[in-house]
Design an enzyme around this catalytic site. Sequence first.
Site, PDB file in Angstrom:
ATOM      1  N   ASP A 303      39.105  53.575  46.626  1.00  0.00           N
ATOM      2  CA  ASP A 303      38.606  53.988  45.300  1.00  0.00           C
ATOM      3  C   ASP A 303      38.200  52.761  44.478  1.00  0.00           C
ATOM      4  O   ASP A 303      38.437  52.711  43.257  1.00  0.00           O
ATOM      5  CB  ASP A 303      39.612  54.853  44.538  1.00  0.00           C
ATOM      6  CG  ASP A 303      38.935  55.696  43.452  1.00  0.00           C
ATOM      7  OD1 ASP A 303      37.689  55.658  43.343  1.00  0.00           O
ATOM      8  OD2 ASP A 303      39.652  56.389  42.704  1.00  0.00           O
ATOM      9  N   HIS A 307      34.140  47.916  37.018  1.00  0.00           N
ATOM     10  CA  HIS A 307      33.669  48.124  35.645  1.00  0.00           C
ATOM     11  C   HIS A 307      33.448  46.761  35.000  1.00  0.00           C
ATOM     12  O   HIS A 307      34.242  45.842  35.230  1.00  0.00           O
ATOM     13  CB  HIS A 307      34.711  48.890  34.823  1.00  0.00           C
ATOM     14  CG  HIS A 307      34.871  50.318  35.226  1.00  0.00           C
ATOM     15  ND1 HIS A 307      33.894  51.272  35.018  1.00  0.00           N
ATOM     16  CD2 HIS A 307      35.891  50.964  35.846  1.00  0.00           C
ATOM     17  CE1 HIS A 307      34.324  52.439  35.483  1.00  0.00           C
ATOM     18  NE2 HIS A 307      35.525  52.282  35.996  1.00  0.00           N
TER      19      HIS A 307
END
Length: 428
Positions: A303, A307
């Site tokens: 996962d 960001h």
Amino acid sequence: MSKILIRGAQVLGGESQDVLIDGETIAAVGTGLSAEGAQVVEAAGQILLPGLVDLHTHLREPGREDSETVLTGTRAAAVGGFTAVHAMANTFPVADTAGVVEQVYRLGRESGYCDVQPVGAVTVGLEGKQLAELGAMHDSAAGVKVFSDDGKCVDDAVIMRRALEYVKAFDGVVAQHAQEPRLTEGAQMNEGVVSAELGLGGWPAVAEESIIARDVLLAAHVGSRLHICHLSTAGSVELVRWAKSKGWDVTAEVTPHHLLLTDELVRTYDPVYKVNPPLRTQADVLALREALADGTIDCVATDHAPHPHEDKDCEWGAAAMGMVGLETALSVVQETMVETGLLDWAGVADRMSFRPAVIGRLAGHGRPVAAGEPANLTLVDPAYRGAVDPAGFASRSRNTPYRGRELPGRVTHTFLRGRATVLDGKLA
Ligand code: DOR
Ligand code: ZN
Ligand code: ZN
């Protein structure tokens, strides 16, 4: 193409052997192999694994190239020992058409660092209302087999049923991000003692477990394949164990961070620990480790969710959810599973290469280390100890929860079809 001799590696953690790569293929595995005409990689004390396969990576291209691109993400993957990653569909535009998945597939091939297998969206725009063109994505050059609205849950039971029915025709799989939306409105972290003390909106385990319970029943009803993304609670483990005991075709993954970190870390209010599903309790962590060890959970998936710092270096409530994971995944698995005695290296090969390749129906990866197989390989130095320094990451993003933390093990070499993508710990 040149020959490479990997000398004296412990293949899957077993006996020390030599592995000869000729061109794109493993030519021989044995002892005392001739090094004539070959470049030699001395691998005494190192573990040789099949190239790692990630079922769950966010590469962000197209649309969020400020966080990651296919090129930077596949470079990070190679550093982490991966030779194939599945690229999640929550891009801009969403990967819900043959055109977008073909673009991502092509960008992966051009990168040369790691194969990229695009995941197709289940619904148009990830909006959960209308099925996307699943058949067209499967029939495209990208050959999509895994479909997911990850980031969002396919919460409409009828849409989920239709998706399971549709993918059955071509042996595809629906990968569910299990999160009941109403039960998690305004949620900021795991619901429990810590959320109560901090006064942050809680994200109850039942929001994950209720969707898993529904979906394993739907998968059984339809007779189709279901994969459950990032299991995070002990109750989810019990449900998957039950579904498997019934013989239903259900698989599940766990992330490295859910194997190591707990919601106690949220007390720091550092948004680097904000992730979806949230970090849970120590009891959940231990249940997830045991389930990965006994095979109830089939595989580890990162996962990897890059960001940019402006989306993470802000107050908890406003921060984006997610952590980068490709470059630290194997070290976290070594710490939580190998050094605890729960899994040996053959088990790591199974959970991080063989099984994810089978679930994704991915050809050419997750193959045995044997003559005639494609030379997709990872060499690990398990004795290495070092603090994580995100400044050295190949990923474009730095949002790791392990900054400054000492983790064991290091990937020294990664080979993609016989070409070194990582050589002596550095990108080649
Ligand atoms: O933490 C997460 N980040 N969980 C998800 O489901 C989506 C992902 C993202 O895309 O950033
Ligand atoms: Zn998700
Ligand atoms: Zn995800």
